[in-house]
Motif scaffolding. Structure first.
Motif, PDB file in Angstrom:
ATOM      1  N   ALA A  60      -1.426  10.424 -13.976  1.00 14.81           N
ATOM      2  CA  ALA A  60      -0.403   9.760 -13.368  1.00 14.81           C
ATOM      3  C   ALA A  60       0.712   9.552 -14.599  1.00 14.81           C
ATOM      4  CB  ALA A  60      -0.927   8.031 -12.836  1.00 14.81           C
ATOM      5  N   VAL A  61       0.118   9.076 -15.316  1.00 12.71           N
ATOM      6  CA  VAL A  61       1.707   8.944 -16.870  1.00 12.71           C
ATOM      7  C   VAL A  61       1.814  10.330 -17.376  1.00 12.71           C
ATOM      8  CG1 VAL A  61       1.378   8.648 -18.834  1.00 12.71           C
ATOM      9  CG2 VAL A  61      -0.098   7.499 -17.762  1.00 12.71           C
ATOM     10  N   LYS A  62       0.960  11.751 -16.306  1.00 15.10           N
ATOM     11  CA  LYS A  62       1.843  12.592 -17.101  1.00 15.10           C
ATOM     12  C   LYS A  62       2.836  13.418 -15.684  1.00 15.10           C
ATOM     13  CE  LYS A  62       0.102  17.729 -17.905  1.00 15.10           C
ATOM     14  NZ  LYS A  62       1.400  18.398 -17.303  1.00 15.10           N
ATOM     15  N   THR A  63       2.515  13.014 -14.817  1.00 13.49           N
ATOM     16  CA  THR A  63       3.179  13.673 -13.785  1.00 13.49           C
ATOM     17  C   THR A  63       4.490  12.363 -14.224  1.00 13.49           C
ATOM     18  OG1 THR A  63       1.240  13.778 -12.447  1.00 13.49           O
ATOM     19  CG2 THR A  63       3.626  13.256 -10.902  1.00 13.49           C
ATOM     20  N   ARG A  96     -12.733   9.804 -11.361  1.00 12.51           N
ATOM     21  CA  ARG A  96     -11.699  10.403 -11.816  1.00 12.51           C
ATOM     22  C   ARG A  96     -10.400  10.002 -10.683  1.00 12.51           C
ATOM     23  NH1 ARG A  96     -11.034   9.621 -15.646  1.00 12.51           N
ATOM     24  NH2 ARG A  96      -9.388  10.658 -15.573  1.00 12.51           N
ATOM     25  N   LEU A  97      -9.926   8.647 -10.057  1.00 16.08           N
ATOM     26  CA  LEU A  97      -9.767   8.205  -9.548  1.00 16.08           C
ATOM     27  C   LEU A  97      -8.573   7.239  -9.813  1.00 16.08           C
ATOM     28  CD1 LEU A  97     -11.396   7.247  -6.271  1.00 16.08           C
ATOM     29  CD2 LEU A  97      -9.821   9.254  -7.156  1.00 16.08           C
ATOM     30  N   GLY A  98      -7.058   7.328  -9.970  1.00  9.62           N
ATOM     31  CA  GLY A  98      -6.210   6.316 -10.922  1.00  9.62           C
ATOM     32  C   GLY A  98      -5.151   6.110  -9.827  1.00  9.62           C
ATOM     33  N   TRP A  99      -3.730   5.243  -9.923  1.00  6.98           N
ATOM     34  CA  TRP A  99      -3.233   5.404  -9.038  1.00  6.98           C
ATOM     35  C   TRP A  99      -1.840   5.169 -10.071  1.00  6.98           C
ATOM     36  CZ3 TRP A  99      -7.003   2.517  -9.182  1.00  6.98           C
ATOM     37  CH2 TRP A  99      -7.814   1.681  -9.609  1.00  6.98           C
ATOM     38  N   CYS A 100      -0.286   5.624  -8.845  1.00  7.23           N
ATOM     39  CA  CYS A 100       0.721   5.022  -9.493  1.00  7.23           C
ATOM     40  C   CYS A 100       1.800   4.354  -8.601  1.00  7.23           C
ATOM     41  CB  CYS A 100       1.920   6.412 -10.012  1.00  7.23           C
ATOM     42  SG  CYS A 100       3.439   6.172 -11.042  1.00  7.23           S
ATOM     43  N   ALA A 101       2.854   3.314  -8.810  1.00  9.36           N
ATOM     44  CA  ALA A 101       3.746   2.871  -8.475  1.00  9.36           C
ATOM     45  C   ALA A 101       4.505   3.547  -9.243  1.00  9.36           C
ATOM     46  CB  ALA A 101       3.029   1.331  -8.488  1.00  9.36           C
ATOM     47  N   ALA A 123       1.215  -1.393   0.055  1.00  7.08           N
ATOM     48  CA  ALA A 123      -0.029   0.491  -0.291  1.00  7.08           C
ATOM     49  C   ALA A 123       0.912   1.133   0.110  1.00  7.08           C
ATOM     50  CB  ALA A 123      -0.854   0.391   1.289  1.00  7.08           C
ATOM     51  N   GLN A 124       1.755   1.431   0.548  1.00  6.14           N
ATOM     52  CA  GLN A 124       3.003   2.035   0.571  1.00  6.14           C
ATOM     53  C   GLN A 124       3.676   2.700  -0.603  1.00  6.14           C
ATOM     54  OE1 GLN A 124       2.550  -0.070   2.822  1.00  6.14           O
ATOM     55  NE2 GLN A 124       1.562   0.955   4.355  1.00  6.14           N
ATOM     56  N   ASP A 125       3.552   1.683  -1.488  1.00  7.87           N
ATOM     57  CA  ASP A 125       3.963   1.800  -3.167  1.00  7.87           C
ATOM     58  C   ASP A 125       3.718   2.385  -3.429  1.00  7.87           C
ATOM     59  OD1 ASP A 125       6.030   0.513  -1.597  1.00  7.87           O
ATOM     60  OD2 ASP A 125       5.233  -1.354  -2.834  1.00  7.87           O
ATOM     61  N   LEU A 126       1.901   2.690  -3.183  1.00  7.25           N
ATOM     62  CA  LEU A 126       1.174   3.236  -3.989  1.00  7.25           C
ATOM     63  C   LEU A 126       0.958   5.218  -4.392  1.00  7.25           C
ATOM     64  CD1 LEU A 126      -1.163   0.374  -4.539  1.00  7.25           C
ATOM     65  CD2 LEU A 126      -0.273   1.349  -6.834  1.00  7.25           C
ATOM     66  N   ILE A 127       0.396   5.891  -4.802  1.00  7.37           N
ATOM     67  CA  ILE A 127       0.388   7.316  -4.702  1.00  7.37           C
ATOM     68  C   ILE A 127      -1.057   7.341  -6.198  1.00  7.37           C
ATOM     69  CG2 ILE A 127       0.010   9.837  -5.179  1.00  7.37           C
ATOM     70  CD1 ILE A 127       3.433   9.054  -5.195  1.00  7.37           C
ATOM     71  N   ILE A 128      -2.539   7.808  -4.999  1.00  2.00           N
ATOM     72  CA  ILE A 128      -3.422   8.307  -5.606  1.00  2.00           C
ATOM     73  C   ILE A 128      -3.216   9.261  -6.587  1.00  2.00           C
ATOM     74  CG2 ILE A 128      -5.569   8.422  -5.581  1.00  2.00           C
ATOM     75  CD1 ILE A 128      -4.369   5.932  -4.513  1.00  2.00           C
ATOM     76  N   THR A 129      -4.102   9.476  -7.613  1.00  7.38           N
ATOM     77  CA  THR A 129      -4.154  10.082  -8.731  1.00  7.38           C
ATOM     78  C   THR A 129      -5.857  10.354  -9.099  1.00  7.38           C
ATOM     79  OG1 THR A 129      -3.442   9.073 -10.694  1.00  7.38           O
ATOM     80  CG2 THR A 129      -1.908   9.280  -9.330  1.00  7.38           C
ATOM     81  N   GLY A 187      13.261  -0.282  -9.533  1.00  5.15           N
ATOM     82  CA  GLY A 187      12.348   0.563  -9.053  1.00  5.15           C
ATOM     83  C   GLY A 187      12.589   1.764  -9.939  1.00  5.15           C
ATOM     84  N   TRP A 188      12.519   0.756 -12.102  1.00  7.10           N
ATOM     85  CA  TRP A 188      12.709   2.057 -12.623  1.00  7.10           C
ATOM     86  C   TRP A 188      11.741   2.152 -13.996  1.00  7.10           C
ATOM     87  CZ3 TRP A 188      16.433   5.259 -13.746  1.00  7.10           C
ATOM     88  CH2 TRP A 188      17.308   4.966 -13.207  1.00  7.10           C
ATOM     89  N   ILE A 189      10.369   0.870 -13.652  1.00  5.09           N
ATOM     90  CA  ILE A 189       8.826   0.859 -13.469  1.00  5.09           C
ATOM     91  C   ILE A 189       8.117   1.778 -13.091  1.00  5.09           C
ATOM     92  CG2 ILE A 189       7.120  -1.013 -14.507  1.00  5.09           C
ATOM     93  CD1 ILE A 189       9.892  -1.478 -16.233  1.00  5.09           C
ATOM     94  N   LEU A 190       7.419   2.808 -13.345  1.00 11.10           N
ATOM     95  CA  LEU A 190       6.528   3.501 -12.815  1.00 11.10           C
ATOM     96  C   LEU A 190       5.200   3.030 -13.431  1.00 11.10           C
ATOM     97  CD1 LEU A 190       9.006   5.554 -14.251  1.00 11.10           C
ATOM     98  CD2 LEU A 190       7.998   7.548 -12.625  1.00 11.10           C
ATOM     99  N   TRP A 191       4.632   2.707 -12.402  1.00 12.58           N
ATOM    100  CA  TRP A 191       3.278   1.323 -13.230  1.00 12.58           C
ATOM    101  C   TRP A 191       1.973   2.664 -12.707  1.00 12.58           C
ATOM    102  CZ3 TRP A 191      -0.962  -1.027 -10.238  1.00 12.58           C
ATOM    103  CH2 TRP A 191      -1.263  -1.811 -10.356  1.00 12.58           C
TER     104      TRP A 191
END
Length: 476
Positions: free
Chosen positions: A173-176, A312-317, A161-167, A295-299
């Motif tokens: 998420a992709v733009k960031t 309008r909820l997504g996430w990024c690891a 859970a701590q690896d995820l950020i809600i967008t 950690g080179w993959i931004l999922w």
């Protein structure tokens, strides 16, 4: 010594037995329930074991029959892919206006969305406490991040859970991720063809693209590795599962290789995985992120294609970029809508999302077949198309048709499609069309497909000198 995870120990036992010849190619394995009972492990551990074996290429999953030993690689489709030498290309300074309706937009029919249960989760959330009207954690409600983590573990994909950020959706998420890993004027590698929305983002951000040809098992890794090794690209942006517009997936071997290349050349790979859970005939495939060790993959992903685009909820690891990514989210938006996050956490946590996806994917598999049957009956040999195993779109090739003219003619009748030019900086896809099959095949939609087939035959939509291909008579 670090203790090895239980699912890996169990997988290792299977690998030893397979390599010793105790299991033959094509032989069935114990069901998940049997595996759990025989080894006194949880269903989650049993699932993780089989997903690990699948990721290593030792087994395959059949949704109706179970798991089988598979020591032979089978390509994931027979789509024809244009082959060319990758080169750097600019994008238009202002992206063109896109059609966002009907057959042109990859989206679910509102009738398929689990609105009643979602409303119940929203109502429960709004009654829960007064604190939901205050600022929340700018990185996302921990209850939602934990619910997502638990949900993905049932699919054999472990992410804390701590690896995820809600967008605010997947594109946010992709733009960031692009803002962190590239700067204006940088070159970003993308698959060819590539989702038009990603090309539009790169356009407004002032990036260049290097289109990498697709092939039967995913993408031309030789050309992509050459670009990474030569430092020709700052990042790679792709979808590994049910890619839009082609609908095909990268093979397990390609996903492993891509994660390794990202580590070796220290090139960020931004993975847009918004369609992964729309797997029509099996459990969701693993993302490239599953194989990421450094950690080179931004999922990036979201519920926009699977459940509720209006949330309008997504996430990024973001992996190794977590600190910089979280800093940018904090100062830019102070987070996402808190009540909606809490409602989604409630919906997922109660198991509704898993049950909904199972039902939805059965429906989408049926709709996909219905669309294909309708189109082939209307167009016969004049059409070539893929048969995707997931996602929402069909990628059609109409060899004799000027699809830009076709799109324009249909637009006059308020029928909307998206022609192949939208998915590339090249002219390789002028005979292609992408159609959304997420809409239920109602009488209205069927009439649009009939009209689509009729307008294809209009002289304005035929490429000069190619009409004879249907009649067999070459013009003088």
């Amino acid at each position: 010594m670090t203790k090895q995870a239980k699912y890996k120990v169990l997988a290792g036992q299977f690998i030893g037995a397979i390599e010793a010849g105790e299991y033959q190619n094509g032989q069935s394995l114990p069901s998940l329930r049997q595996l759990s009972a025989l080894n006194q492990v949880s269903m989650t551990t049993a699932m993780a074991c089989y997903r690990h074996l699948e990721s290593l290429g030792f087994i395959t999953a059949d949704p109706k029959r179970g798991f089988f030993v598979s020591l032979e690689y089978n390509p994931a489709g027979d789509i024809k892919h244009a082959q060319f030498t990758a080169k750097v290309s600019p994008l238009p300074a202002t992206p063109p206006s896109r059609l966002r309706s009907g057959l042109a937009t990859a989206q679910l029919d509102p009738a398929l969305i689990d609105t009643q249960t979602l409303r119940a989760s929203l109502a429960r959330t709004m009654r829960s406490n007064q604190l939901l009207f205050n600022y929340g954690d700018p990185l996302g409600e921990i209850s939602l991040r934990q619910a997502l983590s638990n949900h993905m573990k049932t699919q054999g994909f472990t992410l804390n859970a701590q690896d995820l950020i809600i967008t605010q959706g997947c594109l946010d998420a992709v733009k960031t991720a692009l803002e962190l890993t590239t700067k204006e004027g940088d070159v970003v590698a993308v698959p060819s063809p590539c989702y038009s929305g990603l090309l539009d983002i790169l356009s407004v951000m002032g990036r260049y693209v290097m289109e990498i040809p697709s092939n039967l098992d995913g993408i031309d890794l030789v050309q992509l590795e050459r670009a990474m090794a030569g430092q020709q690209i700052a990042a790679c942006l792709l979808s590994a599962n049910f890619q839009n517009p082609t609908g095909h997936c990268l093979s397990i071997q390609q996903k492993q290789a891509l994660a390794d290349m990202a580590r070796r050349y220290q090139t960020p790979v931004i993975e847009d995985d918004v369609y992964r859970e729309l797997s029509h005939d099996s459990m969701p495939p693993l993302p490239v992120k599953h194989f990421d060790k450094d950690g080179w993959i931004l999922w990036c992903s979201s519920i926009s294609k699977t459940l509720a685009p209006g949330f309008r909820l997504g996430w990024c690891a973001p992996g190794r970029f977590y600190d910089r990514y979280s800093d940018l989210v904090r100062v830019r938006s102070l987070g996402c809508n808190r009540p909606l996050q809490l409602a989604l956490a409630d919906y997922i946590g109660r198991g509704h999302y898993t049950r909904y996806l199972k039902k939805l994917n059965r429906t989408l598999a049926l709709q996909c077949n219905q669309y294909i049957q309708t189109l082939t009956s209307l167009l016969g040999a004049s059409i070539q198309l893929n048969r995707p195993k997931g996602g929402l779109v069909l990628w059609l090739e109409l060899p004799d048709v000027d699809t830009r003219q076709l799109q324009a003619q249909l637009k006059n009748e308020h029928i909307y499609i998206l022609c192949g030019d939208a998915f590339s900086t090249t002219d390789l896809y002028q005979s292609y069309v992408r159609l959304n099959f997420g809409q239920c095949l109602s009488a209205e939609v069927e009439s649009q497909l009939i009209r689509f087939a009729q307008v294809i035959e209009h002289p304005l939509c035929q490429k000069p000198g190619e009409k004879y291909a249907k009649t067999g008579t070459k013009p003088a």
